[in-house]
Design an enzyme around this catalytic site. Structure first.
Site, short mmCIF file in Angstrom:
data_model
loop_
_atom_site.label_atom_id
_atom_site.label_comp_id
_atom_site.label_asym_id
_atom_site.label_seq_id
_atom_site.Cartn_x
_atom_site.Cartn_y
_atom_site.Cartn_z
CB SER A 147 -1.01 0.14 1.14
OG SER A 147 -1.38 1.30 1.41
CE1 TYR A 160 -4.64 -1.98 4.69
CE2 TYR A 160 -3.50 0.02 4.71
CZ TYR A 160 -4.16 -1.06 3.90
OH TYR A 160 -4.21 -1.15 2.46
#
Length: 256
Positions: A147, A160
């Site tokens: 990401s 995350y």
């Protein structure tokens, strides 16, 4: 330039977390490049619906429902896929979850849930597929889906961001170990992409306005815009690319 550089004909690709969103788009793209694809998710019904969607586009996809966070289930599933369909030549480790809470108030269970799927689950899949690639001696392609949060931080998403940052280092470490076996391990880092999971943010006018000012491209990305990069990392075109993270983010990580 030879089209063979991007031809995946005859390769078997397992794409985890592919019942929707980025995973499903990537699975479709790999199939369109010639690969046979195996869809994975925890919910058999959602997985069947995803396979039906691909079937409407003329793509036959196999289904393998299992939880990547369960190492025994991963090992059994990968062994079963190879026994039934042949060797996995491409792994796209995409399965992931997002949970939000202020770091000072983060419940231990929330932290562990995210890390168990986003980091542990990726490793279990890499291990199960990678050791078989090594044993065969014919190489292979592993793509970890990170990401922009592999590079950046944002409030309330500590587990995350930590998990995605770890994937960048995992790609480098597996490269250092497995490159001599002809295995390329790279990471794909999507930016803000419009999917089922980001719908709330997409519909938040204030957030979307901020994002469009912050991203040089001036818009949300589309899941289909990750396909080219994924095919590249899965294809012969990237045979000398290893331990790399490729950002597909409209310029977000490249500009202030």
């Amino acid at each position: 330039m030879s089209r063979a550089l991007f031809d995946l004909t005859g390769r078997l690709a397992l794409v985890t977390g592919s019942s929707q969103g980025i995973g499903l788009a990537v699975a479709k793209g790999l199939a369109e490049a010639g690969a046979r694809v195996v869809l994975n998710g925890r919910d058999p019904a959602k997985l069947a619906a995803a396979a039906a969607t691909l079937a409407e586009a003329g793509i036959a996809a196999e289904q393998a429902p299992f939880d990547v966070a369960d190492p025994a289930a991963v090992e059994a599933a990968v062994g079963g896929i190879e026994a039934r369909l042949g060797p996995i030549g491409i792994l796209v480790a995409n399965a992931g979850v997002m949970r939000r809470a202020p770091s000072a108030e983060m419940p231990p269970a929330m932290w562990r849930e995210v890390l168990a799927t986003n980091l542990d689950g990726v490793f279990w899949c890499c291990q199960a597929v990678g050791k078989r690639m090594i044993a065969r001696g014919r190489g292979g392609k592993i793509v970890l889906v990170g990401s922009v949060m592999s590079e950046l931080g944002r409030p309330t998403i500590a587990p995350y961001a930590a998990s995605k940052g770890a994937l960048r280092s995992l790609a480098r470490t597996l490269c250092a170990e497995w490159a001599r076996h002809g295995i390329q391990v790279n990471a794909l880092a999507p930016g803000y992409v419009e999917t089922e999971l980001t719908g709330t943010l997409v519909n938040d006018a204030e957030f979307t306005a901020w994002l469009c000012r912050r991203v040089p491209a001036g818009r949300w990305g589309k899941a289909e815009e990750l396909v080219g990069a994924a095919v590249f990392l899965a294809a012969p075109a990237s045979d000398f690319v290893n331990g790399h993270m490729l950002c597909v983010d409209g310029g977000l990580t490249g500009a202030l």
